[in-house]
Write an enzyme that holds these catalytic residues in place. Structure first.
Site, PDB file in Angstrom:
ATOM      1  N   GLN A  35      61.220 -56.894  -8.541  1.00 18.08           N
ATOM      2  CA  GLN A  35      60.898 -56.099  -6.730  1.00 18.08           C
ATOM      3  C   GLN A  35      59.524 -55.592  -6.476  1.00 18.08           C
ATOM      4  O   GLN A  35      59.091 -54.659  -6.495  1.00 18.08           O
ATOM      5  CB  GLN A  35      61.878 -55.216  -6.692  1.00 18.08           C
ATOM      6  CG  GLN A  35      61.677 -54.233  -6.606  1.00 18.08           C
ATOM      7  CD  GLN A  35      62.642 -54.460  -5.172  1.00 18.08           C
ATOM      8  OE1 GLN A  35      64.246 -55.132  -5.579  1.00 18.08           O
ATOM      9  NE2 GLN A  35      62.616 -54.693  -3.765  1.00 18.08           N
ATOM     10  N   PHE A  36      58.505 -57.298  -6.094  1.00 15.77           N
ATOM     11  CA  PHE A  36      57.158 -56.696  -5.520  1.00 15.77           C
ATOM     12  C   PHE A  36      56.937 -56.359  -5.050  1.00 15.77           C
ATOM     13  O   PHE A  36      55.918 -54.754  -4.647  1.00 15.77           O
ATOM     14  CB  PHE A  36      56.648 -58.538  -5.589  1.00 15.77           C
ATOM     15  CG  PHE A  36      56.958 -59.007  -4.172  1.00 15.77           C
ATOM     16  CD1 PHE A  36      56.200 -58.363  -3.040  1.00 15.77           C
ATOM     17  CD2 PHE A  36      57.944 -59.245  -3.926  1.00 15.77           C
ATOM     18  CE1 PHE A  36      56.055 -58.921  -1.963  1.00 15.77           C
ATOM     19  CE2 PHE A  36      58.550 -60.065  -2.745  1.00 15.77           C
ATOM     20  CZ  PHE A  36      57.818 -59.888  -1.258  1.00 15.77           C
ATOM     21  N   THR A  37      57.637 -55.678  -3.794  1.00 15.19           N
ATOM     22  CA  THR A  37      57.725 -54.330  -2.809  1.00 15.19           C
ATOM     23  C   THR A  37      57.433 -53.403  -3.893  1.00 15.19           C
ATOM     24  O   THR A  37      57.153 -52.304  -2.349  1.00 15.19           O
ATOM     25  CB  THR A  37      59.243 -54.575  -1.856  1.00 15.19           C
ATOM     26  OG1 THR A  37      59.876 -53.916  -2.609  1.00 15.19           O
ATOM     27  CG2 THR A  37      58.600 -55.799  -1.664  1.00 15.19           C
TER      28      THR A  37
END
Length: 145
Positions: A78-80
């Site tokens: 989950q890079f966000t």
């Protein structure tokens, strides 16, 4: 390394219409990797989460770990989680690690959970995933290592 840990009654990850991962009681972990993260971050976070007492005992108190309840885990990259929203209306993700650093650390984190005896499945790094979470409690905890 950042993680959003959600205690679930069930969870799943679907990619292109096919179920990639599915669990009953356990944890869905949304995992973000920063550019300064390394194996030591993955190791510390995996230990912390495997032993974290966030499941209820017979008295209804959070005294049990995912290991104690024989739960399962899904790890979703989950890079966000590294979004910078201070300016404008469009988040910037420049504080997220590049894929060549992040992908192996996500895999290592999942492997470390397995080594500790936690049955662990994963989403697919970089894929467009449909994540279903039946949050139990709700219990949602944010961690950073």
């Amino acid at each position: 390394m950042r993680a959003v840990v959600q205690r679930v009654k069930q969870g799943s990850v679907t990619i292109d219409g096919a179920v990639r991962a599915s669990i009953g009681q356990g944890l869905v972990i949304l995992l973000g990797v920063g550019p300064e993260d390394g194996p030591e971050n993955a190791s510390a976070l995996a230990r912390k989460i495997a032993m974290m007492r966030i499941f209820s005992d017979e008295q209804g108190k959070m005294n049990l770990s995912v290991l104690d309840v024989q739960g399962e885990v899904i790890v979703v990259s989950q890079f966000t989680l590294y979004a910078d929203t201070r300016k404008g209306h469009r988040p910037s993700f420049v504080k997220a690690a590049p894929p060549d650093l992040a992908s192996p650390l996500v895999d290592q984190f999942a492997a470390l959970l397995r080594e500790q005896g936690v049955p662990t499945q994963t989403g697919e790094f970089g894929a467009d995933m449909l994540v279903k979470i039946e949050n139990d409690g709700p219990v949602t905890i944010w961690l950073e290592m």
